[in-house]
Design a protein around this motif. Structure first.
Motif, PDB file in Angstrom:
ATOM      1  N   LEU A 150       0.771  -1.109   0.103  1.00  0.00           N
ATOM      2  CA  LEU A 150      -0.033  -0.006   0.113  1.00  0.00           C
ATOM      3  C   LEU A 150       0.918   1.298  -0.089  1.00  0.00           C
ATOM      4  N   ILE A 151       1.992   1.251   0.575  1.00  0.00           N
ATOM      5  CA  ILE A 151       2.904   2.413   0.794  1.00  0.00           C
ATOM      6  C   ILE A 151       3.896   2.238   0.203  1.00  0.00           C
ATOM      7  N   GLY A 152       4.651   1.219   0.726  1.00  0.00           N
ATOM      8  CA  GLY A 152       5.982   0.888  -0.037  1.00  0.00           C
ATOM      9  C   GLY A 152       6.945   1.944  -0.109  1.00  0.00           C
ATOM     10  N   GLU A 153       7.651   2.025  -1.250  1.00  0.00           N
ATOM     11  CA  GLU A 153       8.799   3.107  -1.027  1.00  0.00           C
ATOM     12  C   GLU A 153       8.041   4.658  -1.574  1.00  0.00           C
ATOM     13  N   ARG A 154       6.776   4.569  -1.649  1.00  0.00           N
ATOM     14  CA  ARG A 154       6.263   5.988  -1.971  1.00  0.00           C
ATOM     15  C   ARG A 154       6.714   7.140  -1.020  1.00  0.00           C
ATOM     16  N   LEU A 155       7.241   6.603   0.235  1.00  0.00           N
ATOM     17  CA  LEU A 155       7.650   7.570   1.165  1.00  0.00           C
ATOM     18  C   LEU A 155       9.053   8.173   0.932  1.00  0.00           C
ATOM     19  N   ALA A 156       9.902   7.280   0.219  1.00  0.00           N
ATOM     20  CA  ALA A 156      11.405   7.724   0.296  1.00  0.00           C
ATOM     21  C   ALA A 156      11.639   9.068  -0.159  1.00  0.00           C
ATOM     22  N   ASP A 157      10.992   9.397  -1.186  1.00  0.00           N
ATOM     23  CA  ASP A 157      11.429  10.620  -2.031  1.00  0.00           C
ATOM     24  C   ASP A 157      10.525  11.925  -1.079  1.00  0.00           C
ATOM     25  N   ILE A 158       9.643  11.807  -0.381  1.00  0.00           N
ATOM     26  CA  ILE A 158       8.673  12.742   0.217  1.00  0.00           C
ATOM     27  C   ILE A 158       9.235  13.493   1.065  1.00  0.00           C
ATOM     28  N   GLN A 159       9.146  14.805   0.875  1.00  0.00           N
ATOM     29  CA  GLN A 159       9.751  15.800   1.938  1.00  0.00           C
ATOM     30  C   GLN A 159       8.880  16.000   2.969  1.00  0.00           C
ATOM     31  N   PRO A 160       9.154  15.541   4.458  1.00  0.00           N
ATOM     32  CA  PRO A 160       8.274  15.717   5.370  1.00  0.00           C
ATOM     33  C   PRO A 160       7.500  17.207   5.447  1.00  0.00           C
ATOM     34  N   GLY A 161       6.566  17.375   5.880  1.00  0.00           N
ATOM     35  CA  GLY A 161       5.633  18.548   5.834  1.00  0.00           C
ATOM     36  C   GLY A 161       5.218  19.164   4.616  1.00  0.00           C
ATOM     37  N   SER A 162       5.711  18.568   3.458  1.00  0.00           N
ATOM     38  CA  SER A 162       5.567  19.185   2.029  1.00  0.00           C
ATOM     39  C   SER A 162       4.082  19.124   1.690  1.00  0.00           C
ATOM     40  N   PRO A 163       3.358  19.773   0.704  1.00  0.00           N
ATOM     41  CA  PRO A 163       2.188  19.553   0.219  1.00  0.00           C
ATOM     42  C   PRO A 163       1.734  18.047  -0.358  1.00  0.00           C
ATOM     43  N   GLN A 164       2.987  17.534  -0.830  1.00  0.00           N
ATOM     44  CA  GLN A 164       2.879  16.197  -1.382  1.00  0.00           C
ATOM     45  C   GLN A 164       2.688  15.239  -0.172  1.00  0.00           C
ATOM     46  N   ALA A 165       3.442  15.552   1.040  1.00  0.00           N
ATOM     47  CA  ALA A 165       3.316  14.505   2.230  1.00  0.00           C
ATOM     48  C   ALA A 165       1.827  14.882   2.709  1.00  0.00           C
ATOM     49  N   MET A 166       1.423  15.806   2.705  1.00  0.00           N
ATOM     50  CA  MET A 166       0.004  16.149   3.371  1.00  0.00           C
ATOM     51  C   MET A 166      -1.148  15.581   2.515  1.00  0.00           C
ATOM     52  N   ALA A 167      -0.714  15.513   1.339  1.00  0.00           N
ATOM     53  CA  ALA A 167      -1.809  14.681   0.218  1.00  0.00           C
ATOM     54  C   ALA A 167      -1.536  13.103   0.579  1.00  0.00           C
ATOM     55  N   LEU A 168      -0.550  12.658   0.860  1.00  0.00           N
ATOM     56  CA  LEU A 168      -0.369  11.245   1.010  1.00  0.00           C
ATOM     57  C   LEU A 168      -1.063  10.994   2.588  1.00  0.00           C
ATOM     58  N   LYS A 169      -0.899  11.801   3.455  1.00  0.00           N
ATOM     59  CA  LYS A 169      -1.483  11.715   4.620  1.00  0.00           C
ATOM     60  C   LYS A 169      -2.826  11.534   4.636  1.00  0.00           C
ATOM     61  N   THR A 170      -3.545  12.646   3.789  1.00  0.00           N
ATOM     62  CA  THR A 170      -4.984  12.434   3.505  1.00  0.00           C
ATOM     63  C   THR A 170      -5.398  11.133   2.939  1.00  0.00           C
ATOM     64  N   LEU A 171      -4.636  10.578   1.802  1.00  0.00           N
ATOM     65  CA  LEU A 171      -5.025   9.330   1.347  1.00  0.00           C
ATOM     66  C   LEU A 171      -4.925   8.304   2.373  1.00  0.00           C
ATOM     67  N   LEU A 172      -3.964   8.275   3.100  1.00  0.00           N
ATOM     68  CA  LEU A 172      -3.661   7.152   3.782  1.00  0.00           C
ATOM     69  C   LEU A 172      -4.739   7.125   5.169  1.00  0.00           C
ATOM     70  N   GLN A 173      -5.231   8.145   5.314  1.00  0.00           N
ATOM     71  CA  GLN A 173      -6.485   8.310   6.553  1.00  0.00           C
ATOM     72  C   GLN A 173      -7.541   7.741   6.082  1.00  0.00           C
ATOM     73  N   GLU A 174      -7.888   8.076   4.576  1.00  0.00           N
ATOM     74  CA  GLU A 174      -9.100   7.511   3.859  1.00  0.00           C
ATOM     75  C   GLU A 174      -8.906   6.018   3.750  1.00  0.00           C
ATOM     76  N   MET A 175      -8.024   5.320   3.743  1.00  0.00           N
ATOM     77  CA  MET A 175      -7.800   4.075   3.401  1.00  0.00           C
ATOM     78  C   MET A 175      -7.449   3.272   5.087  1.00  0.00           C
ATOM     79  N   GLY A 176      -7.520   3.962   6.005  1.00  0.00           N
ATOM     80  CA  GLY A 176      -7.765   3.451   7.350  1.00  0.00           C
ATOM     81  C   GLY A 176      -6.228   2.938   7.926  1.00  0.00           C
ATOM     82  N   LEU A 177      -5.178   3.632   7.382  1.00  0.00           N
ATOM     83  CA  LEU A 177      -3.819   3.221   7.492  1.00  0.00           C
ATOM     84  C   LEU A 177      -3.075   3.919   7.915  1.00  0.00           C
TER      85      LEU A 177
END
Length: 404
Positions: A150-177
């Motif tokens: 589900l999340i694999g290596e998608r996190l490796a290139d994400i800058q913590p606190g960036s808009p991309q990171a916040m978008a992933l946070k929303t997605l993972l919340q919707e997935m219950g993860l």
């Protein structure tokens, strides 16, 4: 992360594996226990012509690191020669101690020992698995595959606190993860906690402790920054942030029980100060090697590549200093990429320590930290605290206005 497991003999590494690859080229400072009529800890410099006690000018490592230019302070202080470097290193290894000669201690003294967690994507995935498994190593294997898909290596290139990171946070919340570990892994705020009390860390050649009631635990090989009272990063060393995965996995609120136990924090072998041969960019590019050998013939190897860290070391130091002061400085573990998943005993059981494991953490710039695993309950107790330290320095005539 790269780990391999095989069979090997549990042997004590030779003393020359304590020094960095370039030997005594850098500015290496540490702490030793020296004997004599008034035994006690001493701040030392390691030089080609020997080990020199600087305590008459710098009775604590905190004082030395607070000098305006620590490297110049070391070079301009002759000190008292104690022994040859080889004698110190040999006497610091497990089972070889001669009380008449000095041996290495953890290189920090008055500094608070802090640690940053979940600073690498791969270890972040493992923390999520720990939480989902509720500390049960047997459940972790199936969960690992599910979470990685589900999340694999998608996190490796994400800058913590960036808009991309916040978008992933929303997605993972919707997935219950969504997880508290993901919050500190990709959110704006880093996890920074107090790893160990002042003066409680063990050095190379000492036993490192795991709790007797822990059935799932592992070493965490990390780079540790030395930061003075002005918030300046002045050097680095190695550390083992011993982790009890079953206890922390049950609840993050048990972090204290999982992380802060007798002999559960190893730091050393010494601090390499930033000079013309070594600096912060060296830290950013460092590779830390882990080697575990067990009395059962088991062998585990892994690496922690600092180039894969999600947060820059300067950001982690700045976040540690947010709304807090450290008048004696602090040591900061930078986190680890390493999370062992190899099976040691039975399929799906994963890795955990056994008593007698020999743990070596080594890097080219910082040398080697060597410790043997024992239960925290039976490892040598920590009984040299601040009162004993100050009383010892006073008895040796090392406390005065010019040296503190």
């Amino acid at each position: 992360m790269n780990t391999t497991a095989s069979s090997a003999q549990n042997t004590c590494p030779p003393a020359d594996q304590i020094l960095p690859d370039d030997g005594l080229t850098g500015t290496l400072v540490g702490r030793v226990w020296r004997g004599g009529t008034l035994p006690g800890p001493a701040v030392v410099a390691l030089r080609p012509d020997g080990v020199f006690d600087l305590s008459a000018h710098f009775p604590t490592m905190s004082t030395l690191l607070d000098a305006e230019h620590p490297v110049n302070a070391v070079r301009q202080t002759a000190g008292q020669r104690l022994c040859a470097v080889d004698e110190l290193l040999t006497n610091s290894m497990l089972g070889r101690r001669d009380s008449a000669l000095p041996w290495l201690l953890a290189p920090c003294d008055l500094q608070v020992v802090k640690a940053a967690g979940v600073t690498f994507a791969a270890s972040l995935v493992e923390r999520v698995i720990e939480e989902q498994a509720r500390g049960d190593a047997a459940r972790a294997q199936g969960l690992r595959q599910q979470v990685t898909e589900l999340i694999g290596e998608r996190l490796a290139d994400i800058q913590p606190g960036s808009p991309q990171a916040m978008a992933l946070k929303t997605l993972l919340q919707e997935m219950g993860l969504w997880s508290q570990y993901l919050e500190v892994g990709i959110g704006p705020d880093a996890e920074v906690f107090t790893k160990a009390p002042v003066l409680s860390s063990v050095g190379t050649g000492e036993e490192v402790g795991i709790r007797a009631d822990s059935a799932w635990n592992n070493p965490e090989p990390e780079v540790v920054l030395a930061v003075n009272s002005r918030g300046e990063i002045v050097g680095a060393t190695l550390g083992n942030d011993v982790n009890l995965r079953d206890i922390e996995g049950r609840s993050a609120l048990l972090l204290g029980k999982a992380k802060d136990n007798n002999a559960s924090c190893a730091i050393g072998p010494f601090i390499r100060l930033f000079d013309e041969s070594f600096g912060l960019d060296s830290v950013r590019g460092e590779t830390v090697h882990l080697h575990v050998t067990g009395a059962d013939g088991f062998e585990l190897r892994g690496i922690n590549t600092m180039a894969s860290i999600s947060r820059d070391p300067t950001d982690l130091v700045a976040q540690t200093l947010t709304a807090h002061q450290y008048p004696d400085g602090f040591m900061l573990f930078l986190g680890t990429l390493f999370a062992p998943i190899e099976d040691r005993d039975q399929p799906g059981g994963g890795f955990t320590h056994k008593l007698g494991d020999m743990v070596t953490i080594r890097s080219a710039w910082l040398g080697g930290l060597h410790n043997r695993v024992n239960h925290s309950e039976v490892a040598p107790p920590w009984n040299f605290g601040l009162r004993a330290f100050m009383a010892n320095l006073a008895a040796r005539g090392l406390l005065n206005e010019t040296t503190l």
